[in-house]
Design a protein around this motif. Structure first.
Motif, PDB file in Angstrom:
ATOM      1  N   GLY A   5       8.689   2.985   2.594  1.00 19.44           N
ATOM      2  CA  GLY A   5       7.903   3.093   3.817  1.00 19.44           C
ATOM      3  C   GLY A   5       7.136   4.395   3.940  1.00 19.44           C
ATOM      4  O   GLY A   5       6.607   4.706   5.008  1.00 19.44           O
ATOM      5  N   VAL A   6       7.065   5.147   2.851  1.00 22.05           N
ATOM      6  CA  VAL A   6       6.342   6.420   2.830  1.00 22.05           C
ATOM      7  C   VAL A   6       5.228   6.335   1.791  1.00 22.05           C
ATOM      8  O   VAL A   6       5.454   5.878   0.662  1.00 22.05           O
TER       9      VAL A   6
ATOM     10  N   THR B 155       9.302  15.834   4.603  1.00 15.92           N
ATOM     11  CA  THR B 155       8.563  16.624   5.588  1.00 15.92           C
ATOM     12  C   THR B 155       8.178  17.992   5.044  1.00 15.92           C
ATOM     13  O   THR B 155       7.454  18.735   5.703  1.00 15.92           O
TER      14      THR B 155
ATOM     15  N   PRO C 205      -0.511   4.600  10.669  1.00 12.34           N
ATOM     16  CA  PRO C 205       0.002   5.562   9.688  1.00 12.34           C
ATOM     17  C   PRO C 205      -0.101   6.996  10.215  1.00 12.34           C
ATOM     18  O   PRO C 205      -1.085   7.358  10.857  1.00 12.34           O
TER      19      PRO C 205
ATOM     20  N   SER D 100       3.768   8.510   6.776  1.00  9.60           N
ATOM     21  CA  SER D 100       4.772   7.536   7.183  1.00  9.60           C
ATOM     22  C   SER D 100       4.116   6.218   7.589  1.00  9.60           C
ATOM     23  O   SER D 100       3.134   6.201   8.327  1.00  9.60           O
ATOM     24  N   LEU D 101       4.713   5.112   7.101  1.00 11.59           N
ATOM     25  CA  LEU D 101       4.278   3.770   7.514  1.00 11.59           C
ATOM     26  C   LEU D 101       5.339   3.114   8.385  1.00 11.59           C
ATOM     27  O   LEU D 101       5.482   1.897   8.376  1.00 11.59           O
ATOM     28  N   ALA D 102       6.094   3.938   9.137  1.00 14.41           N
ATOM     29  CA  ALA D 102       7.081   3.379  10.054  1.00 14.41           C
ATOM     30  C   ALA D 102       6.411   2.367  10.978  1.00 14.41           C
ATOM     31  O   ALA D 102       6.993   1.331  11.320  1.00 14.41           O
ATOM     32  N   ASP D 103       5.166   2.673  11.371  1.00 13.76           N
ATOM     33  CA  ASP D 103       4.328   1.734  12.100  1.00 13.76           C
ATOM     34  C   ASP D 103       3.116   1.431  11.225  1.00 13.76           C
ATOM     35  O   ASP D 103       2.195   2.250  11.146  1.00 13.76           O
TER      36      ASP D 103
END
Length: 285
Positions: free
Chosen positions: A144-145, A212, A172, A165-168
């Motif tokens: 997801g990154v 991070t 992005p 991040s592709l958490a959503d």
């Protein structure tokens, strides 16, 4: 390994690209010695395919600005399942699950950058979120990154490794970046390390243990590096890299990654093609 370099079999070189360092060679540039053991099992019958990936079981590729899902059930008769047109020319892509991270280049900064495509329905790929203002030719998607290698940007380092991040998937978000010695033209990841092919700047290693706060680490390899890929042999990680040696010969080299920061040379295979580029820009999957 699946090597996407269909343009090399055409009668003319591919269109120019900011990260390509291609040149037409002469007969004197051709490698000497044994033939390559690489064999072609099928051929894409259309134009220049810069990048390929597998979104789950769905193979994807591109033609200019057109993103395509493919049917590879018959290698000699590759078929198109679905398409979606993006605003810029596609330079690289990477997939995980049903999501594909696609990098595009465009004269407008607002249309240059990362675009997320959903292929849960291969017949109708759909555009999700985007992160623009970065010019890149390398992207890798894992956990997801998204890891992006940039050669220019509206903000921050020009030549860099950026982490998104592709958490959503619809929104992005960049979470970190680190400056690199050259523009990463390809990225491969093994464990907590990202291996960066940076053209004339060689091969570099980035520690991504903390996404991070990535850092450049390890022992760089100075030879011109055009592409990288990671596989597994005997339970250990192996790095594949397209490099050019001191004689100007393109090599597909393999490195053991037991020491993640110091790739150890295993062997190489000289690449032979009808048209010689130096070195060959490929997508190693």
């Amino acid at each position: 390994l699946l090597l996407s370099a269909s343009a090399l079999a055409q009668n003319a070189p591919p269109p120019p690209h900011p990260a390509d360092r291609a040149r037409l060679g002469t007969e004197a540039d051709r490698p000497v010695g044994g033939e390559s053991s690489l064999e072609v099992s099928g051929r894409w019958p259309y134009g220049y395919a810069r990048s390929v990936a597998f979104a789950g079981s769905t193979p994807v590729t591109m033609q200019g600005s057109v993103f395509q899902t493919l049917d590879l059930s018959t290698p000699g008769q590759i078929g198109i399942i679905g398409e979606v047109v993006l605003p810029g020319v596609i330079s690289d892509m990477a997939a995980e699950g049903d999501l594909v991270a696609v990098m595009t280049t465009h004269y407008d900064d607002d249309q240059t950058g990362l675009f997320v495509v959903d292929v849960s329905d291969p017949a109708a790929p759909a555009l999700r979120g985007k992160l623009t203002g970065i010019g890149a030719t390398a992207v890798h998607l894992l956990g997801g990154v998204v890891y992006i290698g940039t050669f220019e940007a509206v903000e921050g380092f020009q030549r860099s490794l950026r982490v998104v991040s592709l958490a959503d998937p619809d929104g992005p978000v960049q979470i970190s970046s680190v400056e690199t010695a050259g523009a990463p033209e390809d990225i491969a990841i093994a464990g907590t390390r990202a291996y960066l092919a940076m053209g004339t700047a060689g091969l570099s290693v980035a520690d991504i243990t903390d996404v991070t706060s990535p850092t450049i680490t390890g022992v760089p390899i100075a030879d011109y590096t055009a592409a990288v890929g990671v596989g597994e042999v005997g339970g250990g990680a192996v790095l594949a890299a397209v490099m050019q040696d001191a004689t100007g010969t393109d090599q597909l080299r393999f490195y053991d990654l037991t020491d993640t920061d110091a790739p150890a040379f295993l062997g190489e295979d000289a690449l032979r093609t009808e048209l010689i580029f130096g070195p060959i820009p490929m997508d190693l999957v």
